[in-house]
Design an enzyme around this catalytic site. Structure first.
Site, mmCIF file in Angstrom:
data_model
loop_
_atom_site.group_PDB
_atom_site.id
_atom_site.type_symbol
_atom_site.label_atom_id
_atom_site.label_comp_id
_atom_site.label_asym_id
_atom_site.label_seq_id
_atom_site.Cartn_x
_atom_site.Cartn_y
_atom_site.Cartn_z
ATOM 1 C CG HIS A 349 -2.040 -0.613 1.036
ATOM 2 N ND1 HIS A 349 -3.418 -0.286 0.478
ATOM 3 C CD2 HIS A 349 -2.412 -1.974 1.225
ATOM 4 C CE1 HIS A 349 -4.344 -0.991 0.468
ATOM 5 N NE2 HIS A 349 -3.598 -2.265 0.891
ATOM 6 C CE LYS A 535 -6.966 14.017 0.103
ATOM 7 N NZ LYS A 535 -6.904 12.589 -1.211
ATOM 8 N NE ARG A 536 -5.513 10.014 9.995
ATOM 9 C CZ ARG A 536 -5.104 8.997 10.941
ATOM 10 N NH1 ARG A 536 -5.983 7.977 10.930
ATOM 11 N NH2 ARG A 536 -4.257 9.253 11.740
ATOM 12 C CE LYS A 541 -3.388 10.684 2.779
ATOM 13 N NZ LYS A 541 -4.299 10.278 1.800
ATOM 14 C CB THR A 643 -10.540 5.176 -2.296
ATOM 15 O OG1 THR A 643 -10.130 5.410 -0.897
ATOM 16 C CG2 THR A 643 -9.743 3.810 -2.683
ATOM 17 C CE LYS A 647 -14.150 6.170 -0.375
ATOM 18 N NZ LYS A 647 -13.661 7.076 0.970
HETATM 19 C C1 LIG Z 1 -12.157 7.127 1.413
HETATM 20 C C2 LIG Z 1 -11.815 7.471 2.645
HETATM 21 C C3 LIG Z 1 -10.531 7.720 3.006
HETATM 22 C C4 LIG Z 1 -9.346 7.786 2.000
HETATM 23 O O1 LIG Z 1 -9.384 8.998 1.359
HETATM 24 P P1 LIG Z 1 -7.911 9.376 0.406
HETATM 25 O O2 LIG Z 1 -8.153 10.565 0.034
HETATM 26 O O3 LIG Z 1 -7.995 8.153 -0.775
HETATM 27 O O4 LIG Z 1 -6.836 9.266 1.482
HETATM 28 C C5 LIG Z 1 -10.166 8.243 4.402
HETATM 29 N N1 LIG Z 1 -10.990 8.281 5.261
HETATM 30 C C6 LIG Z 1 -12.251 7.864 4.802
HETATM 31 C C7 LIG Z 1 -13.243 8.148 6.147
HETATM 32 C C8 LIG Z 1 -12.914 7.389 3.789
HETATM 33 O O5 LIG Z 1 -14.064 7.356 3.540
#
Ligand SMILES: *Cc1c(COP(=O)(O)O)cnc(C)c1O
Length: 812
Positions: A349, A535-536, A541, A643, A647
């Site tokens: 990952h 995101k985190r 990022k 991801t 979405k």
């Molecule tokens: C999809 C999702 C992530 C992943 O987000 P990235 O932008 O791809 O890092 C992190 N936290 C939650 C709650 C998510 O639904």
């Protein structure tokens, strides 16, 4: 499930409620209604759960077990209702009883048993495995406390415990009779039995009971119910006397007490290693117990079982399977090794060095003496076998044990038959750089599986407005075959439809604006551009780049109050690891900038900043349907896949992005006219590193806008960030800006200017949004999972496969 009428549902519901609580249902709280509804829904899937598992056993169907330290499922009520095909009946039935399903649903705790993308991927995969009719189950940890609850106090992140099980969990089933013993510590000796065979004798081990809690994973309209098995640590029955002190008893409880809150960061702590072995060993033991009931030859194990490890956290399944086969089932090393490799596959990952798991030999040997012996022997044989083929230099670069440490990625690669990256770029970087030595040894093990998301949760459940628009325009086949979304493309010039799409988005923005008003007291205009980064919080990022853009925009408006730009609402959601100081400083910065900008009347609401507290799946479901812009701005080469990009695209947001992770594949599908791309490419970054030619101070000195913005961090323009501002300034100027923010700044600002312009042309914007929805089908995790099934696990759907257009693609 068989059809149930609204009348019948209402009757059963009222009866269930009153049986549970002994008072009238209309006096209940949403929490009580959730429990009653959950109890009732259990009745609707229990038969299918049993028959699914029985059938796999009867037919000896090959089954995959997905081992993951994290699962991030989100609330399960509506998802279960949707997949059982009773969502509309329940919704209407409750309405007729004067109840609201959305309110009832809020009575469920959101199980935050994961940090971010990795855990959420595992849950999308669970849904897709069941929904595509595959025989597959999850294996993980039942943490008593999930990821911390985030609060902002004076703009600083504060972490509170997340006691998600306080009110119980209606979906889980405790299966005490399926418990297994996991052994820690002690000493091992090789001894001989009466027949003169060597066997390992354990002394003074601490034996922990692993009790499984099973959670149903319901397939979409197909009658399949798979299993997610989460393990909890307990003191073995009848052995309480062996755990005499409070401390010893606490040590047991601690194993499954709390999720480590670190994302993309390695924690080399003993408790973490205990957690990893605990659920790996328990999972493998229960699989072996099942396999033995089939009464097949051991060589057939890989024909009946696939074990997949989600990152290296469960990599101890390799020596654990070896241990059981050799020590307990008395196979030879060579037999056991063939079986182990054929059974296990591994997903990588990350290429971030700080996230690579390495355990000190001492720690591993002390905690798991027999497991360490086996790892050392795997390593010895690897070296012995590879030196004649590849020479010493290459071979020693691939060893599992080096410099007093055990490298888990190397163990996972050597002990498995498949290793995959999670997006094309990521897999290419693994092959050509990070794991190139292994690629030379095992070219056929490497493959790509670009991540995916399930449209069931991320479109059908979270965006009902878009769902009914799609149903009206292209029919409902997209729900079982998301590539059908491409049919939307034929309607790209239908301005009535485009207006309807805009109206759906506006409704979703109003829904989120209401949340922001109610929870945060901030007034935001639903007609503004909703610019979302969720995101985190991690330096790579680059949330900070987003902030620099905001500060630049703020300065321009201050300078020129009559500037003609559309309103923007910048929306952030992000948790920082509690020990990640720099990330927490950026959280403070964002909150400080929000205070400054949101309360500056000169800005006339041209900018609002909303940083939601406690970002998680439930908030994602609210924010994503309301997004106009999706910020995917990591430094090229750093984000393995992403991801949230998928979405957001599926909900009609336009992507503002660097060429990184799976965003490159989004670009390939939507085309350059329907996405905003900026910044360095992976190869550019590589060149800067090779030539050591990046100099951020030169950019700072030579670029007036950058200088103006960075100076705001240290000149008191932003109240309350004296230390944070200085540290962040230094990271960018003095310590040469590790993530190239200053280099990408200009092109980022340009891309945002273009977005401002495009947004004012409503028809153009809506058309781009529509094309994003239309091209989001290929990012369904259903396809991802069918590729895993076909190319890695070698398993086939058990029911007539609804996904007709799936074509295996050979990548990399
Ligand atoms: C999809 C999702 C992530 C992943 O987000 P990235 O932008 O791809 O890092 C992190 N936290 C939650 C709650 C998510 O639904």
């Amino acid at each position: 499930m068989e059809n149930i009428s609204i009348q019948q549902f209402k009757k059963e519901y009222v009866k269930k409620f009153e049986q549970l609580y002994a008072y009238r249902y209309d006096e209940g709280s949403s929490r009580e209604h959730f429990v009653a509804l959950g109890e009732l829904v259990r009745n609707y899937y229990m038969n299918n759960w049993k028959s699914t598992i029985d059938e796999y056993k009867e037919k000896e169907t090959k089954q995959v077990f997905y081992f993951s330290m994290e699962f991030l499922p989100g609330r399960m009520l509506k998802s279960n209702l949707l997949n059982l095909d009773i969502l509309p009946v329940v919704e209407e039935g409750l309405r007729e009883l004067g109840l609201d399903l959305d309110e009832v649903s809020m009575g469920e705790a959101d199980p935050a048993l994961g940090n971010g993308g990795l855990g959420r991927l595992a849950s999308c995969f669970m849904d897709s495995i069941a929904s595509t009719g595959l025989a597959g189950h999850g294996n993980g940890i039942r943490y008593q406390y999930g990821l911390f609850k985030q609060k902002f106090i004076d703009g600083y992140q504060v972490e509170l415990p997340e006691n998600w099980l306080r009110n119980g969990n209606v979906w889980e089933v405790r299966k005490e009779n399926k418990a297994v013993i996991v052994r820690f510590g002690g000493q091992v000796y090789m001894d001989t039995d009466e027949e003169g065979n060597l066997y390992p004798r354990y002394e003074n081990t601490k034996n922990i009971l692993a009790v499984p809690y099973d959670v149903p994973q319901i397939g979409y309209h197909n009658g399949i119910v798979n299993n997610l098995r989460l393990w909890s640590a307990e003191i073995p029955y009848g052995e309480e006397y062996l755990f005499r002190t409070e401390e010893e008893r606490d040590e047991v409880k601690q194993i499954t007490e709390v999720l480590y809150p670190d994302d993309s960061n390695y924690e080399g702590r003993l408790l973490r290693l205990r957690q990893e072995y605990f659920f790996s060993s328990a999972g493998v033991q229960s699989i072996i117990r099942y396999f033995k009931t089939l009464d097949e030859d051991w060589s057939l194990l890989p024909d009946k079982i696939a074990i997949h490890i989600n990152d290296t956290h469960p990599a101890l399944v390799v020596p654990e399977l070896m241990r059981i086969l050799i020590d307990e089932e008395e196979l030879t090393w060579d037999q056991a090794w063939e079986i182990t490799k054929k059974t296990i596959s591994y997903t990588n990952h990350t290429i971030l060095q700080e996230a690579m798991e390495r355990w000190p030999i001492d720690m591993l040997e002390h905690l798991l003496p027999r497991i360490y012996h086996i790892i050392a022997e795997i390593n010895r044989r690897h070296i012995e076998k590879k030196i004649p083929l590849y020479g010493e230099e290459l071979t020693y670069r691939t060893t599992i044990i080096e410099d007093g440490q055990v490298k888990m990625a190397n163990l996972a690669i050597i002990g498995s038959h498949s290793i995959n990256g999670v997006a094309k770029l990521h897999t290419n970087i693994l092959i050509n750089e990070t794991l190139h030595d292994f690629y030379l040894m095992y070219p056929n093990k490497f493959n790509n599986k670009t991540n995916g998301i399930t449209q069931r949760r991320w479109v059908q459940l979270s965006n009902p407005g878009l769902t009914s628009l799609l149903d009206d325009v292209i029919g409902t086949d997209w729900k079982s075959n998301p590539e059908e979304l491409i049919l939307l493309k034929a309607h790209v010039d239908n301005s009535e439809l485009l207006n309807r799409l805009e109206a759906v988005k506006l409704e979703n923005k109003k829904r989120f604006a209401k949340y922001v008003k109610d929870e945060m007291g901030i007034e935001i205009d639903p007609n503004a551009i909703f610019d979302v980064q969720i995101k985190r919080l991690h330096a790579y990022k680059r949330q900070l780049l987003n902030v620099l853009h905001i500060l630049d925009r703020y300065s321009q408006i201050k300078e020129n109050p009559d500037i003609d730009i559309p309103k923007r609402v910048f929306i952030f959601g992000a948790k920082a690891a509690p020990s990640y100081h720099y990330a927490k400083q950026i959280i403070k910065l964002i909150n400080a900038v929000a205070d400054l900008v949101n309360n500056d009347t000169d800005i006339k609401d041209l900018i609002k900043i909303v940083f939601v507290e406690n970002y998680g799946v439930s908030l994602a479901e609210l924010i994503i349907p309301a997004a106009d812009i999706s910020e995917q701005i990591s430094l090229a080469g750093k984000e393995a896949s992403g991801t949230s990009n998928m979405k957001l695209m599926a909900n009609g947001a336009l992507t503002m992005a660097t060429m990184d992770g799976a965003t490159i594949e989004i670009y390939d599908y939507v085309g350059k006219e329907n996405i905003y791309i900026f910044g360095l490419k992976n190869n550019d970054v590589k060149k800067y590193h090779q030539n050591q030619s990046y100099n951020s101070r030169n950019i700072y000195e030579g670029n007036a806008s950058i200088k103006r913005v960075l100076n705001m961090l240290v000149d008191g323009s932003i109240p309350g960030i004296y230390h944070e501002g200085q540290d962040i300034f230094n990271s960018l100027v003095k310590f040469n800006d590790e993530y190239f923010l200053l280099k990408d700044f200009d092109s980022y600002i340009q891309a945002h200017k273009q977005a401002d312009k495009d947004y004012q042309d409503r028809e153009k914007w809506n058309r781009m949004a529509l094309l994003n929805v239309a091209n989001s089908g290929p990012f369904s995790s259903d396809y991802t999972i069918l590729r895993y099934a076909d190319e890695i696990w070698k398993i086939e759907p058990q029911v007539e496969n609804l996904i007709s257009s799936y074509t295996p693609v050979k990548e990399v």
